[in-house]
Write an enzyme that holds these catalytic residues in place. Structure first.
Site, PDB file in Angstrom:
ATOM      1  N   ASP A  19      86.948  69.988 -23.206  1.00  0.00           N
ATOM      2  CA  ASP A  19      88.200  70.406 -22.570  1.00  0.00           C
ATOM      3  C   ASP A  19      89.260  70.714 -23.618  1.00  0.00           C
ATOM      4  OD1 ASP A  19      89.904  70.983 -20.503  1.00  0.00           O
ATOM      5  OD2 ASP A  19      90.423  68.904 -20.088  1.00  0.00           O
ATOM      6  N   ASN A  67      84.648  76.736 -12.011  1.00  0.00           N
ATOM      7  CA  ASN A  67      85.183  77.630 -13.055  1.00  0.00           C
ATOM      8  C   ASN A  67      85.105  79.115 -12.683  1.00  0.00           C
ATOM      9  OD1 ASN A  67      84.105  75.549 -15.866  1.00  0.00           O
ATOM     10  ND2 ASN A  67      86.110  75.674 -14.889  1.00  0.00           N
TER      11      ASN A  67
HETATM   12  C1  FPP Z   1      87.394  73.699 -20.814  1.00  0.00           C
HETATM   13  O1  FPP Z   1      88.584  74.074 -21.493  1.00  0.00           O
HETATM   14  C2  FPP Z   1      86.256  74.515 -21.279  1.00  0.00           C
HETATM   15  C3  FPP Z   1      85.518  75.340 -20.478  1.00  0.00           C
HETATM   16  C4  FPP Z   1      85.793  75.498 -19.042  1.00  0.00           C
HETATM   17  C5  FPP Z   1      84.414  76.161 -21.028  1.00  0.00           C
HETATM   18  C6  FPP Z   1      83.596  75.565 -22.132  1.00  0.00           C
HETATM   19  C7  FPP Z   1      82.767  76.619 -22.724  1.00  0.00           C
HETATM   20  C8  FPP Z   1      82.424  76.737 -24.029  1.00  0.00           C
HETATM   21  C9  FPP Z   1      82.759  75.733 -25.032  1.00  0.00           C
HETATM   22  C10 FPP Z   1      81.699  77.929 -24.523  1.00  0.00           C
HETATM   23  C11 FPP Z   1      80.452  78.384 -23.849  1.00  0.00           C
HETATM   24  C12 FPP Z   1      79.423  77.366 -23.682  1.00  0.00           C
HETATM   25  C13 FPP Z   1      78.362  77.140 -24.476  1.00  0.00           C
HETATM   26  C14 FPP Z   1      77.414  76.052 -24.101  1.00  0.00           C
HETATM   27  C15 FPP Z   1      78.067  77.910 -25.697  1.00  0.00           C
HETATM   28  P1  FPP Z   1      89.752  74.729 -20.664  1.00  0.00           P
HETATM   29  O2  FPP Z   1      89.590  76.203 -20.705  1.00  0.00           O
HETATM   30  O3  FPP Z   1      89.825  74.153 -19.296  1.00  0.00           O
HETATM   31  O4  FPP Z   1      90.988  74.312 -21.515  1.00  0.00           O
HETATM   32  P2  FPP Z   1      92.485  74.032 -21.001  1.00  0.00           P
HETATM   33  O5  FPP Z   1      92.407  72.827 -20.098  1.00  0.00           O
HETATM   34  O6  FPP Z   1      93.218  73.767 -22.264  1.00  0.00           O
HETATM   35  O7  FPP Z   1      92.937  75.272 -20.299  1.00  0.00           O
END
Ligand code: FPP
Length: 238
Positions: A19, A67
């Site tokens: 996150d 998501n």
């Molecule tokens: C949460 O941060 C993260 C995600 C919803 C996506 C995670 C995906 C990756 C790390 C890349 C693709 C996956 C792989 C396995 C290569 P957020 O966007 O909710 O952050 P925020 O809360 O700061 O907005």
């Protein structure tokens, strides 16, 4: 604070909610996809580190069933990255990881589904750290799916309703045959499970850290494990 000694993480099962990618990007005036790109690099390094630590299994929350409601550009960006990391996932064969994808993959592109099936098949007999990647995953949806699978067996006359127990439900989760997570780690200062491993997390410790996932380092994982090692787990006993 517990000491970092040889084998301090050996055999552990860890869940990680990646996150803070969006906030990391925003702080730098970059598009959110740049945060996911850096987050994916960290994901890759932490897998390698878990191998070195002889962690039993590590589960990463890459994309939840919720998501999809993000802007199309961001969803496409994450899926593109996921595809690139699927290509690299063939390295896991060399690194002895068994790769398992948790979630409903039928919503993903056929190309991604074919690669996921192929990687799972090729790494099936590997004996190193199990790498679970949760994609289009929701804990509630996983429990519903397990209940439906058990109900189908009842309908087919194979079992009676009272035969359904905790072990049978566990065997019908995406993580069938695996140890439940010892702890779930959530960086970025949030205090929620967000539909992650609801069934498996029954007795998991929750470790929160005030670091955004793209800034997360091997030293942060050490700190999380040491924090976990200070916890007294009683599993409902005394
Ligand atoms: C949460 O941060 C993260 C995600 C919803 C996506 C995670 C995906 C990756 C790390 C890349 C693709 C996956 C792989 C396995 C290569 P957020 O966007 O909710 O952050 P925020 O809360 O700061 O907005």
């Amino acid at each position: 604070m517990a000491e970092k000694t040889d084998g301090f993480a050996k055999g552990l099962s860890i869940g990680i909610i990646m996150d803070g990618n969006g906030r990391w990007a925003k702080k730098r005036g970059l598009p959110r996809t740049a945060g996911h790109k850096k987050g994916a690099e960290v994901f890759r390094d932490i897998i390698r580190y878990c191998n070195e630590l002889e962690v039993a299994s590590v589960t990463f929350y890459a994309f939840s069933t919720e998501n999809w409601s993000r802007p199309l550009e961001e969803v496409n960006g994450i899926m593109k990255l996921f595809g690139e990391y699927l290509v690299m996932a063939y390295d896991y064969q060399k690194e002895n990881n068994r790769v398992v994808f948790l979630g409903d993959r039928t919503a993903l592109s056929q190309r991604h589904q074919d690669m996921m099936n192929d990687i799972e098949e090729k790494t099936r007999n590997n004996t190193g750290t199990i790498l679970n990647v949760a994609v289009n995953y929701g804990g509630r949806q996983e429990i519903v799916r397990a209940a439906q699978r058990c109900a189908q067996r009842v309908a087919a006359g194979e079992i009676r309703p009272e035969d359904i127990d905790v072990a049978m439900m566990s065997d019908n989760m995406y993580t069938a045959g695996q140890k439940d997570p010892d702890f779930i780690l959530r960086p970025s200062g949030e205090h929620r499970l967000s539909n992650f491993m609801l069934w498996q997390a029954s007795y998991a410790e929750f470790v929160e850290m005030d670091v955004l996932w793209p800034d997360f380092t091997r030293a942060d994982l050490d700190a999380a494990i040491l924090e976990f090692n200070t916890r007294s787990r009683r599993f409902g006993g005394l």
